[in-house]
Design a protein around this motif. Structure first.
Motif, PDB file in Angstrom:
ATOM      1  N   GLN A   1      10.013 -56.901 -16.783  1.00  0.00           N
ATOM      2  CA  GLN A   1      10.307 -57.683 -15.586  1.00  0.00           C
ATOM      3  C   GLN A   1      11.809 -57.751 -15.311  1.00  0.00           C
ATOM      4  O   GLN A   1      12.245 -57.674 -14.154  1.00  0.00           O
ATOM      5  CB  GLN A   1       9.724 -59.088 -15.722  1.00  0.00           C
ATOM      6  N   SER A   2      12.598 -57.891 -16.358  1.00  0.00           N
ATOM      7  CA  SER A   2      14.047 -57.937 -16.144  1.00  0.00           C
ATOM      8  C   SER A   2      14.561 -56.593 -15.641  1.00  0.00           C
ATOM      9  O   SER A   2      15.436 -56.538 -14.763  1.00  0.00           O
ATOM     10  CB  SER A   2      14.767 -58.330 -17.438  1.00  0.00           C
ATOM     11  N   GLU A   3      14.029 -55.502 -16.190  1.00  0.00           N
ATOM     12  CA  GLU A   3      14.461 -54.188 -15.729  1.00  0.00           C
ATOM     13  C   GLU A   3      14.038 -53.932 -14.279  1.00  0.00           C
ATOM     14  O   GLU A   3      14.796 -53.329 -13.495  1.00  0.00           O
ATOM     15  CB  GLU A   3      13.902 -53.104 -16.655  1.00  0.00           C
ATOM     16  N   VAL A   4      12.855 -54.381 -13.920  1.00  0.00           N
ATOM     17  CA  VAL A   4      12.408 -54.232 -12.535  1.00  0.00           C
ATOM     18  C   VAL A   4      13.299 -55.037 -11.601  1.00  0.00           C
ATOM     19  O   VAL A   4      13.700 -54.567 -10.514  1.00  0.00           O
ATOM     20  CB  VAL A   4      10.933 -54.667 -12.404  1.00  0.00           C
ATOM     21  N   ALA A   5      13.641 -56.262 -12.013  1.00  0.00           N
ATOM     22  CA  ALA A   5      14.490 -57.105 -11.169  1.00  0.00           C
ATOM     23  C   ALA A   5      15.872 -56.479 -10.987  1.00  0.00           C
ATOM     24  O   ALA A   5      16.437 -56.491  -9.880  1.00  0.00           O
ATOM     25  CB  ALA A   5      14.616 -58.492 -11.791  1.00  0.00           C
ATOM     26  N   VAL A   6      16.428 -55.915 -12.060  1.00  0.00           N
ATOM     27  CA  VAL A   6      17.729 -55.258 -11.961  1.00  0.00           C
ATOM     28  C   VAL A   6      17.637 -54.040 -11.042  1.00  0.00           C
ATOM     29  O   VAL A   6      18.508 -53.796 -10.184  1.00  0.00           O
ATOM     30  CB  VAL A   6      18.233 -54.853 -13.364  1.00  0.00           C
ATOM     31  N   HIS A   7      16.560 -53.267 -11.201  1.00  0.00           N
ATOM     32  CA  HIS A   7      16.382 -52.072 -10.383  1.00  0.00           C
ATOM     33  C   HIS A   7      16.258 -52.431  -8.896  1.00  0.00           C
ATOM     34  O   HIS A   7      16.873 -51.791  -8.030  1.00  0.00           O
ATOM     35  CB  HIS A   7      15.141 -51.316 -10.854  1.00  0.00           C
ATOM     36  N   VAL A   8      15.468 -53.450  -8.605  1.00  0.00           N
ATOM     37  CA  VAL A   8      15.274 -53.858  -7.204  1.00  0.00           C
ATOM     38  C   VAL A   8      16.587 -54.351  -6.611  1.00  0.00           C
ATOM     39  O   VAL A   8      16.935 -54.025  -5.445  1.00  0.00           O
ATOM     40  CB  VAL A   8      14.179 -54.937  -7.125  1.00  0.00           C
ATOM     41  N   ALA A   9      17.333 -55.129  -7.377  1.00  0.00           N
ATOM     42  CA  ALA A   9      18.599 -55.651  -6.862  1.00  0.00           C
ATOM     43  C   ALA A   9      19.570 -54.517  -6.558  1.00  0.00           C
ATOM     44  O   ALA A   9      20.254 -54.522  -5.524  1.00  0.00           O
ATOM     45  CB  ALA A   9      19.204 -56.625  -7.868  1.00  0.00           C
ATOM     46  N   ARG A  10      19.648 -53.554  -7.416  1.00  0.00           N
ATOM     47  CA  ARG A  10      20.553 -52.426  -7.192  1.00  0.00           C
ATOM     48  C   ARG A  10      20.093 -51.555  -6.028  1.00  0.00           C
ATOM     49  O   ARG A  10      20.914 -51.027  -5.261  1.00  0.00           O
ATOM     50  CB  ARG A  10      20.649 -51.600  -8.474  1.00  0.00           C
ATOM     51  N   ARG A  11      18.793 -51.414  -5.914  1.00  0.00           N
ATOM     52  CA  ARG A  11      18.258 -50.609  -4.806  1.00  0.00           C
ATOM     53  C   ARG A  11      18.585 -51.248  -3.457  1.00  0.00           C
ATOM     54  O   ARG A  11      18.830 -50.563  -2.457  1.00  0.00           O
ATOM     55  CB  ARG A  11      16.765 -50.433  -4.986  1.00  0.00           C
ATOM     56  N   ARG A  12      18.583 -52.571  -3.433  1.00  0.00           N
ATOM     57  CA  ARG A  12      18.886 -53.285  -2.188  1.00  0.00           C
ATOM     58  C   ARG A  12      20.391 -53.414  -1.958  1.00  0.00           C
ATOM     59  O   ARG A  12      20.823 -53.926  -0.919  1.00  0.00           O
ATOM     60  CB  ARG A  12      18.268 -54.683  -2.228  1.00  0.00           C
ATOM     61  N   GLY A  13      21.154 -52.984  -2.929  1.00  0.00           N
ATOM     62  CA  GLY A  13      22.601 -53.097  -2.792  1.00  0.00           C
ATOM     63  C   GLY A  13      23.118 -54.481  -3.068  1.00  0.00           C
ATOM     64  O   GLY A  13      24.250 -54.810  -2.701  1.00  0.00           O
ATOM     65  N   GLU A  14      22.328 -55.315  -3.699  1.00  0.00           N
ATOM     66  CA  GLU A  14      22.723 -56.680  -3.995  1.00  0.00           C
ATOM     67  C   GLU A  14      23.411 -56.729  -5.360  1.00  0.00           C
ATOM     68  O   GLU A  14      23.090 -55.936  -6.252  1.00  0.00           O
ATOM     69  CB  GLU A  14      21.505 -57.606  -3.996  1.00  0.00           C
ATOM     70  N   PRO A  15      24.346 -57.648  -5.541  1.00  0.00           N
ATOM     71  CA  PRO A  15      24.979 -57.785  -6.861  1.00  0.00           C
ATOM     72  C   PRO A  15      23.958 -58.294  -7.904  1.00  0.00           C
ATOM     73  O   PRO A  15      23.157 -59.187  -7.617  1.00  0.00           O
ATOM     74  CB  PRO A  15      26.093 -58.813  -6.632  1.00  0.00           C
ATOM     75  N   VAL A  16      23.991 -57.688  -9.073  1.00  0.00           N
ATOM     76  CA  VAL A  16      23.062 -58.087 -10.134  1.00  0.00           C
ATOM     77  C   VAL A  16      23.667 -59.247 -10.910  1.00  0.00           C
ATOM     78  O   VAL A  16      24.784 -59.135 -11.430  1.00  0.00           O
ATOM     79  CB  VAL A  16      22.783 -56.910 -11.088  1.00  0.00           C
ATOM     80  N   PRO A  17      22.996 -60.378 -10.982  1.00  0.00           N
ATOM     81  CA  PRO A  17      23.535 -61.519 -11.730  1.00  0.00           C
ATOM     82  C   PRO A  17      23.778 -61.160 -13.203  1.00  0.00           C
ATOM     83  O   PRO A  17      22.996 -60.419 -13.813  1.00  0.00           O
ATOM     84  CB  PRO A  17      22.440 -62.584 -11.593  1.00  0.00           C
ATOM     85  N   GLU A  18      24.884 -61.680 -13.748  1.00  0.00           N
ATOM     86  CA  GLU A  18      25.196 -61.418 -15.163  1.00  0.00           C
ATOM     87  C   GLU A  18      24.086 -61.935 -16.079  1.00  0.00           C
ATOM     88  O   GLU A  18      23.775 -61.334 -17.101  1.00  0.00           O
ATOM     89  CB  GLU A  18      26.526 -62.081 -15.517  1.00  0.00           C
ATOM     90  N   ALA A  19      23.496 -63.061 -15.698  1.00  0.00           N
ATOM     91  CA  ALA A  19      22.421 -63.618 -16.531  1.00  0.00           C
ATOM     92  C   ALA A  19      21.235 -62.664 -16.606  1.00  0.00           C
ATOM     93  O   ALA A  19      20.611 -62.505 -17.658  1.00  0.00           O
ATOM     94  CB  ALA A  19      21.977 -64.964 -15.984  1.00  0.00           C
ATOM     95  N   LEU A  20      20.933 -61.995 -15.475  1.00  0.00           N
ATOM     96  CA  LEU A  20      19.815 -61.053 -15.468  1.00  0.00           C
ATOM     97  C   LEU A  20      20.115 -59.836 -16.337  1.00  0.00           C
ATOM     98  O   LEU A  20      19.240 -59.341 -17.057  1.00  0.00           O
ATOM     99  CB  LEU A  20      19.512 -60.624 -14.032  1.00  0.00           C
ATOM    100  N   LEU A  21      21.353 -59.356 -16.283  1.00  0.00           N
ATOM    101  CA  LEU A  21      21.738 -58.240 -17.149  1.00  0.00           C
ATOM    102  C   LEU A  21      21.672 -58.649 -18.622  1.00  0.00           C
ATOM    103  O   LEU A  21      21.266 -57.868 -19.486  1.00  0.00           O
ATOM    104  CB  LEU A  21      23.162 -57.778 -16.797  1.00  0.00           C
ATOM    105  N   ALA A  22      22.072 -59.892 -18.905  1.00  0.00           N
ATOM    106  CA  ALA A  22      21.999 -60.383 -20.301  1.00  0.00           C
ATOM    107  C   ALA A  22      20.557 -60.462 -20.758  1.00  0.00           C
ATOM    108  O   ALA A  22      20.236 -60.119 -21.910  1.00  0.00           O
ATOM    109  CB  ALA A  22      22.675 -61.749 -20.411  1.00  0.00           C
ATOM    110  N   ILE A  23      19.657 -60.906 -19.863  1.00  0.00           N
ATOM    111  CA  ILE A  23      18.237 -60.964 -20.222  1.00  0.00           C
ATOM    112  C   ILE A  23      17.706 -59.560 -20.489  1.00  0.00           C
ATOM    113  O   ILE A  23      16.941 -59.319 -21.431  1.00  0.00           O
ATOM    114  CB  ILE A  23      17.435 -61.657 -19.105  1.00  0.00           C
ATOM    115  N   GLN A  24      18.098 -58.606 -19.661  1.00  0.00           N
ATOM    116  CA  GLN A  24      17.660 -57.229 -19.847  1.00  0.00           C
ATOM    117  C   GLN A  24      18.107 -56.692 -21.206  1.00  0.00           C
ATOM    118  O   GLN A  24      17.316 -56.110 -21.970  1.00  0.00           O
ATOM    119  CB  GLN A  24      18.222 -56.347 -18.731  1.00  0.00           C
ATOM    120  N   GLU A  25      19.393 -56.909 -21.543  1.00  0.00           N
ATOM    121  CA  GLU A  25      19.914 -56.416 -22.824  1.00  0.00           C
ATOM    122  C   GLU A  25      19.278 -57.160 -23.995  1.00  0.00           C
ATOM    123  O   GLU A  25      18.964 -56.571 -25.045  1.00  0.00           O
ATOM    124  CB  GLU A  25      21.422 -56.575 -22.866  1.00  0.00           C
TER     125      GLU A  25
END
Length: 371
Positions: free
Chosen positions: A195-219
Motif C-alpha cells: 500500500q505504501s508503494e502504491v501510494a508513492v507511485h500514484v503520487a509521483r504519477r500525478r506529479g504531487e510531492p511525496v510526503p516524507e512520512a510516506l517514504l519512511a513508511i515505504q522504507e
C-alpha cells in the motif's frame, strides 16, 4: 558425589584393606627380622595404595601386584585382597588389556614367589599361590568392574539421549514459532509495504510531492520484510548468522534522518572482527534506541557513538528529548529486551535520563579475543 567425599571414601577403603592385610600377616608366625619387616611394609603399602585407584588405576594395579609378590616372597601367606580391588578399579576405568596382562603375570609369578619364600615343594608353592589368588576371585573382580563400567556407559548414553531429545524439541519449537510468525506477520507487513508503494507511485504519477512520512513508511516496510526473513531463517537454522551488524549502522542512521531526526554516527577505535552475537546486539541496541527516540522522545537530534576497544565495544546513544531525571519513563519491552541481550553476553547496560535533559543509552559488550 563431590571430589572431597570421593577422596574420603577411597582413603577409608584403603586404610581398611591395609588393616585387614596387616592383621592377617601379624596372625602368622613371624619374627622381627629385616625380611619380615619388609613384608609388613609391603602389606601396608599395598593396601594404602588403593587410595589412588580412581586417579591412576593402572599404576595402582602395578603397585598392588608388586607388593603382593613381595610379601609372598617374604613368606607371608596372605590373600592378595588389595590386588583384587585394583583389578576391579582398572577394569571399571576401561583398562581391560592391561588388567589381563597383569593378572596373567601374577598367576605365573606368585608360585615363583612362594618358592622364593623357602618352600621346596612345587605343588605346595602352587597351592599357596592359588590360595593367595583364586582364579574365581580374579574373574569376579574383573566382572564386577566391567558390569559397573557398562552401567555407567549406559547412563551416559541415556543422558546424551535426553540432551538430544531436548535439542530436537527446541528445534521443533523454533520451527513452530517461525511458522506462527510467518502466518501472523508476513501478510500484514506485505500489505503495509504494497500500500505504501502504491501510494508513492500514484503520487509521483500525478506529479504531487511525496510526503516524507510516506517514504519512511515505504522504507520501514521493506526493512521489516528483510528483518522478518532474517529472523525466520535464524529460527529455522540455529547456525544461520543474521546479516545485520555493526556495518549496517549507517543505514539505521540514514533512516532516522529520513523521518526528520538529525542523527549522527561516530565510530572510534580500530575496527576488528567481533563475535556474531556481539555484532548483532550492537545493531539491535542502536535500532531500538533510535526507534524509541522517534516514537517517544520528541527529540530533534540524536547521536550514536561506538567505541571499538581491544576488549570491548562501547555503545552510547543520546538524544535531546524531553526526558528528565524527574520524569523517568517506565521501561518498555524494547528496553527490557536490550538489557537481556547485553546481560546474556556478560555486558552492562545503562538507560536513563540525563541531568541536562534528554535520554542516554550506554552499553558495554565484552569481546573475547581468544581464538
Amino acid at each position: 558425589m563431590d571430589r572431597g567425599r570421593i577422596d574420603v571414601v577411597d582413603w577409608a577403603i584403603a586404610v581398611g584393606v591395609a588393616a585387614i592385610l596387616l592383621v592377617t600377616g601379624l596372625s602368622g608366625e613371624h619374627s622381627a627380622t629385616g625380611l619380615d619387616l619388609l613384608g609388613y611394609a609391603l602389606l601396608t603399602v599395598g593396601g594404602l595404595g588403593l587410595a589412588a585407584r580412581r586417579r591412576a588405576p593402572v599404576p595402582v594395579l602395578a603397585v598392588t601386584g608388586l607388593c603382593a609378590v613381595g610379601y609372598q616372597a617374604a613368606g607371608f601367606d596372605v590373600p592378595v585382597v588389595a590386588y583384587l580391588f585394583a583389578v576391579y578399579a582398572a577394569v571399571r576405568a576401561g583398562h581391560r588389556t592391561a588388567t589381563v596382562v597383569a593378572s596373567v603375570t601374577m598367576l605365573v609369578v606368585l608360585p615363583v614367589a612362594a618358592l622364593a619364600s623357602g618352600l621346596h615343594d612345587t605343588s605346595e608353592a602352587f597351592a599357596r599361590a592359588r590360595g593367595a589368588l583364586e582364579l574365581a576371585w580374579l574373574i569376579a573382580a574383573g566382572a564386577a568392574g566391567e558390569a559397573l563400567r557398562q552401567a555407567e556407559r549406559r547412563a551416559d548414553e541415556a543422558e546424551r539421549t535426553r540432551e538430544e531429545t531436548a535439542r530436537r524439541r527446541a528445534d521443533e519449537e523454533r520451527l513452530r514459532i517461525a511458522r506462527e510468525l510467518h502466518d501472523s506477520l508476513t501478510h500484514q507487513i506485505s500489505i503495509i509495504k504494497v500500500q505504501s508503494e502504491v501510494a508513492v507511485h500514484v503520487a509521483r504519477r500525478r506529479g504531487e510531492p511525496v510526503p516524507e512520512a510516506l517514504l519512511a513508511i515505504q522504507e520501514a516496510g521493506r526493512e521489516a520484510t528483510r528483518e522478518l526473513r532474517a529472523t525466520l531463517e535464524a529460527l529455522r537454522d540455529d547456525d544461520t548468522t543474521p546479516p545485520r551488524g555493526l556495518d549496517h549502522l549507517p543505514e539505521l542512521v540514514e533512516r532516522a534522518r529520513a523521518i526528520g531526526l538529525d542523527a549522527t554516527l561516530t565510530i572510534e577505535g580500530e575496527r576488528r572482527r567481533v563475535p556474531a552475537a556481539v555484532d548483532r546486539t550492537v545493531y539491535r541496541i542502536v535500532q531500538e534506541s533510535l526507534t524509541n527516540i522517534a516514537r517517544h522522545a520528541d527529540a530533534a537530534t540524536a547521536s550514536v557513538r561506538v567505541d571499538c576497544r581491544p576488549d570491548a565495544l562501547a555503545i552510547r546513544v543520546d538524544d535531546d528529548g524531553r526526558a528528565t531525571p524527574d520524569t523517568a519513563p517506565t521501561p518498555g519491552v524494547g528496553l527490557l529486551g536490550m538489557r537481556e541481550r547485553v546481560t546474556a553476553l556478560g555486558g552492562r547496560l545503562r538507560a536513563e535520563p540525563r541531568g541536562e535533559g534528554g535520554f542516554t543509552v550506554q552499553a558495554e559488550l565484552p569481546v573475547d579475543r581468544t581464538p
